[in-house]
Write a protein that holds these residues in place. Sequence first.
Motif, PDB file in Angstrom:
ATOM      1  N   LYS A  74     -11.050 -49.758 -35.780  1.00 45.54           N
ATOM      2  CA  LYS A  74     -10.555 -50.311 -34.542  1.00 45.54           C
ATOM      3  C   LYS A  74     -11.795 -51.209 -34.158  1.00 45.54           C
ATOM      4  O   LYS A  74     -11.612 -52.259 -33.295  1.00 45.54           O
ATOM      5  N   ALA A  78     -11.670 -55.134 -32.936  1.00 43.96           N
ATOM      6  CA  ALA A  78     -12.123 -55.591 -31.699  1.00 43.96           C
ATOM      7  C   ALA A  78     -13.151 -56.684 -31.654  1.00 43.96           C
ATOM      8  O   ALA A  78     -13.381 -57.503 -30.945  1.00 43.96           O
ATOM      9  N   ILE A 115     -19.130 -54.491 -27.866  1.00 47.49           N
ATOM     10  CA  ILE A 115     -17.711 -54.117 -27.554  1.00 47.49           C
ATOM     11  C   ILE A 115     -18.256 -52.763 -26.788  1.00 47.49           C
ATOM     12  O   ILE A 115     -18.662 -51.898 -27.294  1.00 47.49           O
ATOM     13  N   SER A 151     -17.027 -57.510 -24.863  1.00 45.26           N
ATOM     14  CA  SER A 151     -15.687 -57.270 -24.727  1.00 45.26           C
ATOM     15  C   SER A 151     -15.298 -55.745 -24.299  1.00 45.26           C
ATOM     16  O   SER A 151     -16.230 -54.881 -24.788  1.00 45.26           O
ATOM     17  N   GLY A 153     -12.701 -52.719 -25.520  1.00 44.74           N
ATOM     18  CA  GLY A 153     -11.873 -52.382 -26.601  1.00 44.74           C
ATOM     19  C   GLY A 153     -11.506 -50.842 -26.561  1.00 44.74           C
ATOM     20  O   GLY A 153     -12.307 -50.205 -26.027  1.00 44.74           O
TER      21      GLY A 153
END
Length: 161
Positions: A74, A78, A115, A151, A153
């Motif tokens: 994941k 991301a 992230i 970001s 995520g």
Amino acid sequence: MSEPSTERVATFIAAHTLDAEIISTPDGVPTVETAALALGVEVDQIVKTLVFVDSQKRPVIAIACGLGKIDRHKLADAANTSKLKLAPADLVLETTGYSPGGVAPIDLPDGIRVIVDRCVAAQDVVYGGSGTDLHMMRIRTKDIIRLNAASIGDILQAGSP
């Protein structure tokens, strides 16, 4: 604050006039549970900052709730990169200037993908590393995201807290 890396974090906080503070934990906080207990906060408010690398040794930094387990697939999705693995201690230090376990969620190098997991982003205030295992930092989540151009995520394994 005699630790150079903690002084670095304090300097960064002052330079950016952040609503943040460094908290001394003289007995150390080697685990999420001990950190939460020492600070009198919920375990979900303790965050970890982990460095991963892709197949070309390019770093990706994940910031997640302390008890959550990062799902590397994941995280790679991301970060729009290939398969990731946890960076070795020497690369963490080289990349961030902090030793593993003390990596601050701010003052990270420009140009590295950061992230932030949704569980962190959903909170107003969190507590993260501040250069050593004898110090923690209280900081607003919005500042972590903004200062890292991060970001947000879903990067935790299914069933992680």
